[in-house]
Design a protein around this motif. Structure first.
Motif, PDB file in Angstrom:
ATOM      1  N   ARG A  37       0.860  -1.179   0.000  1.00 35.62           N
ATOM      2  CA  ARG A  37       0.000   0.000   0.000  1.00 35.62           C
ATOM      3  C   ARG A  37       0.906   1.242   0.000  1.00 35.62           C
ATOM      4  NH1 ARG A  37      -3.691   0.067   5.020  1.00 35.62           N
ATOM      5  NH2 ARG A  37      -1.695   0.441   6.060  1.00 35.62           N
ATOM      6  N   GLN A  38       0.556   2.222  -0.832  1.00 32.92           N
ATOM      7  CA  GLN A  38       1.351   3.435  -0.913  1.00 32.92           C
ATOM      8  C   GLN A  38       0.433   4.643  -0.833  1.00 32.92           C
ATOM      9  OE1 GLN A  38       3.718   4.038  -4.525  1.00 32.92           O
ATOM     10  NE2 GLN A  38       5.208   5.265  -3.398  1.00 32.92           N
ATOM     11  N   TYR A  39       0.550   5.381   0.252  1.00 30.92           N
ATOM     12  CA  TYR A  39      -0.175   6.636   0.370  1.00 30.92           C
ATOM     13  C   TYR A  39       0.547   7.693  -0.458  1.00 30.92           C
ATOM     14  CZ  TYR A  39      -2.805   4.567   4.236  1.00 30.92           C
ATOM     15  OH  TYR A  39      -3.620   3.769   5.003  1.00 30.92           O
ATOM     16  N   SER A  40      -0.204   8.696  -0.880  1.00 33.48           N
ATOM     17  CA  SER A  40       0.352   9.750  -1.732  1.00 33.48           C
ATOM     18  C   SER A  40       1.562  10.399  -1.082  1.00 33.48           C
ATOM     19  CB  SER A  40      -0.725  10.795  -2.023  1.00 33.48           C
ATOM     20  OG  SER A  40      -0.212  11.805  -2.849  1.00 33.48           O
ATOM     21  N   LYS A  42       4.249   9.019  -0.042  1.00 39.78           N
ATOM     22  CA  LYS A  42       4.940   8.148   0.912  1.00 39.78           C
ATOM     23  C   LYS A  42       5.525   6.927   0.220  1.00 39.78           C
ATOM     24  CE  LYS A  42       3.630  10.718   4.395  1.00 39.78           C
ATOM     25  NZ  LYS A  42       4.628  11.562   5.119  1.00 39.78           N
ATOM     26  N   SER A  82      -9.542   5.498   5.270  1.00 37.55           N
ATOM     27  CA  SER A  82      -8.099   5.409   5.482  1.00 37.55           C
ATOM     28  C   SER A  82      -7.441   4.366   4.574  1.00 37.55           C
ATOM     29  CB  SER A  82      -7.791   5.068   6.942  1.00 37.55           C
ATOM     30  OG  SER A  82      -8.402   3.841   7.302  1.00 37.55           O
ATOM     31  N   ASP A  83      -8.248   3.541   3.905  1.00 39.19           N
ATOM     32  CA  ASP A  83      -7.705   2.580   2.946  1.00 39.19           C
ATOM     33  C   ASP A  83      -7.429   3.228   1.589  1.00 39.19           C
ATOM     34  OD1 ASP A  83      -9.986   0.066   4.195  1.00 39.19           O
ATOM     35  OD2 ASP A  83      -7.880   0.401   4.738  1.00 39.19           O
ATOM     36  N   SER A  84      -7.857   4.466   1.422  1.00 44.57           N
ATOM     37  CA  SER A  84      -7.641   5.176   0.156  1.00 44.57           C
ATOM     38  C   SER A  84      -6.146   5.355  -0.076  1.00 44.57           C
ATOM     39  CB  SER A  84      -8.334   6.539   0.175  1.00 44.57           C
ATOM     40  OG  SER A  84      -9.733   6.384   0.309  1.00 44.57           O
ATOM     41  N   ALA A  85      -5.650   4.738  -1.130  1.00 45.57           N
ATOM     42  CA  ALA A  85      -4.219   4.720  -1.422  1.00 45.57           C
ATOM     43  C   ALA A  85      -4.020   4.038  -2.767  1.00 45.57           C
ATOM     44  CB  ALA A  85      -3.453   3.954  -0.334  1.00 45.57           C
ATOM     45  N   THR A  86      -2.779   3.958  -3.191  1.00 48.84           N
ATOM     46  CA  THR A  86      -2.437   3.160  -4.366  1.00 48.84           C
ATOM     47  C   THR A  86      -1.898   1.818  -3.895  1.00 48.84           C
ATOM     48  OG1 THR A  86      -1.954   5.092  -5.744  1.00 48.84           O
ATOM     49  CG2 THR A  86      -0.964   3.004  -6.407  1.00 48.84           C
ATOM     50  N   TYR A  87      -2.403   0.750  -4.492  1.00 51.10           N
ATOM     51  CA  TYR A  87      -2.005  -0.594  -4.093  1.00 51.10           C
ATOM     52  C   TYR A  87      -1.137  -1.198  -5.195  1.00 51.10           C
ATOM     53  CZ  TYR A  87      -5.108  -0.121  -0.210  1.00 51.10           C
ATOM     54  OH  TYR A  87      -5.682   0.331   0.954  1.00 51.10           O
ATOM     55  N   GLN A 109      -5.171   2.749  -7.998  1.00 49.58           N
ATOM     56  CA  GLN A 109      -5.553   3.804  -7.050  1.00 49.58           C
ATOM     57  C   GLN A 109      -6.952   3.519  -6.527  1.00 49.58           C
ATOM     58  OE1 GLN A 109      -5.213   7.770  -8.646  1.00 49.58           O
ATOM     59  NE2 GLN A 109      -6.251   8.694  -6.904  1.00 49.58           N
TER      60      GLN A 109
END
Lengths: 114, 112
Positions: A37-40, A42, A82-87, A109
């Motif tokens: 998982r990659q948050y914007s 990060k 909070s799961d909103s991210a790029t996987y 995304q």
């Protein structure tokens, strides 16, 4: 042909729904499969890995592997904002010449709508 | 705390300059990796090292150089030969387990 493919999305799901993320790979000899998982802005963080056909569950996350069809998926139950991210899907591709290398897909995304 | 550190967090480079990105780990991992990530894209492997004093080119090694003099450290130099170096650079390491890689926080490089 890309070695690891993911739908880029964006994928939107309502809060509380199941998010389904898919990944296909080209090398039948691959043995190790990872979801990050990659948050914007990060760096990627490891969510799960799977080596055997079938399902592997960890909390709200389930990884599914089907080597015959060469796909691996990630299900996120009870999705939260909070799961909103790029996987990112990552696969050990033996054709790269080393058992210690991973090849990454371009990521999907995910947006979870409150 | 065990982990991987990268410095600096942000780096600005003028055209024609070489710059070095630091990566240190205290996880006692044998293998270390450098990736580049461009906006909206996945990670591309620049260099990797499975043991001290040895390293291998990845898919996009041109314009980059590395060294591995200590187990804990794997610095990456972006040379002036790299024509489009603006990107997010990620360092990772893995131990004796099969392939699981853990990432540092990254360095964002911008060419002025």
């Amino acid at each position: 042909q890309k070695e690891v493919e993911q739908n880029s999305g964006p994928l939107s799901v309502p809060e509380g729904a199941i998010a389904s993320l898919n990944c296909t790979y080209s090398d039948r000899g691959s043995q190790s499969f990872f979801w990050y998982r990659q948050y914007s802005g990060k760096s990627p963080e490891l969510i799960m890995f799977i080596y055997s056909n079938g399902d592997k569950e960890d909390g709200r996350f389930t990884a599914q592997l089907n080597k015959a069809s060469q796909y691996v998926s990630l299900l996120i139950r009870d999705s939260q904002p909070s799961d909103s991210a790029t996987y990112l899907c990552a696969v050990n591709i033996f054709s790269s010449g080393s058992a210690r290398q991973l090849t990454f897909g371009s990521g999907t995304q995910l947006t979870v709508l409150p | 705390d065990g982990g991987i550190t990268q410095s600096p967090k942000y780096l600005f480079r003028k055209e024609g300059q070489n710059v070095t990105l630091s990566c240190e780990q205290n996880l006692n991992h044998d293998a270390m990796y450098w990736y580049r990530q461009d906006p909206g894209q996945g990670l591309r492997l620049i260099y990797y090292s499975q043991i001290v004093n040895d390293f291998q080119k990845g898919d996009i090694a041109e314009g980059y150089s590395v060294s591995r003099e200590k187990k804990e450290s794997f610095p990456l130099t972006v040379t002036s030969a790299q024509k489009n170096p603006t990107a997010f650079y990620l360092c990772a390491s893995s131990g004796t387990g099969p392939d699981t890689q853990y990432f540092g926080p990254g360095t964002r490089l911008t060419v002025l």
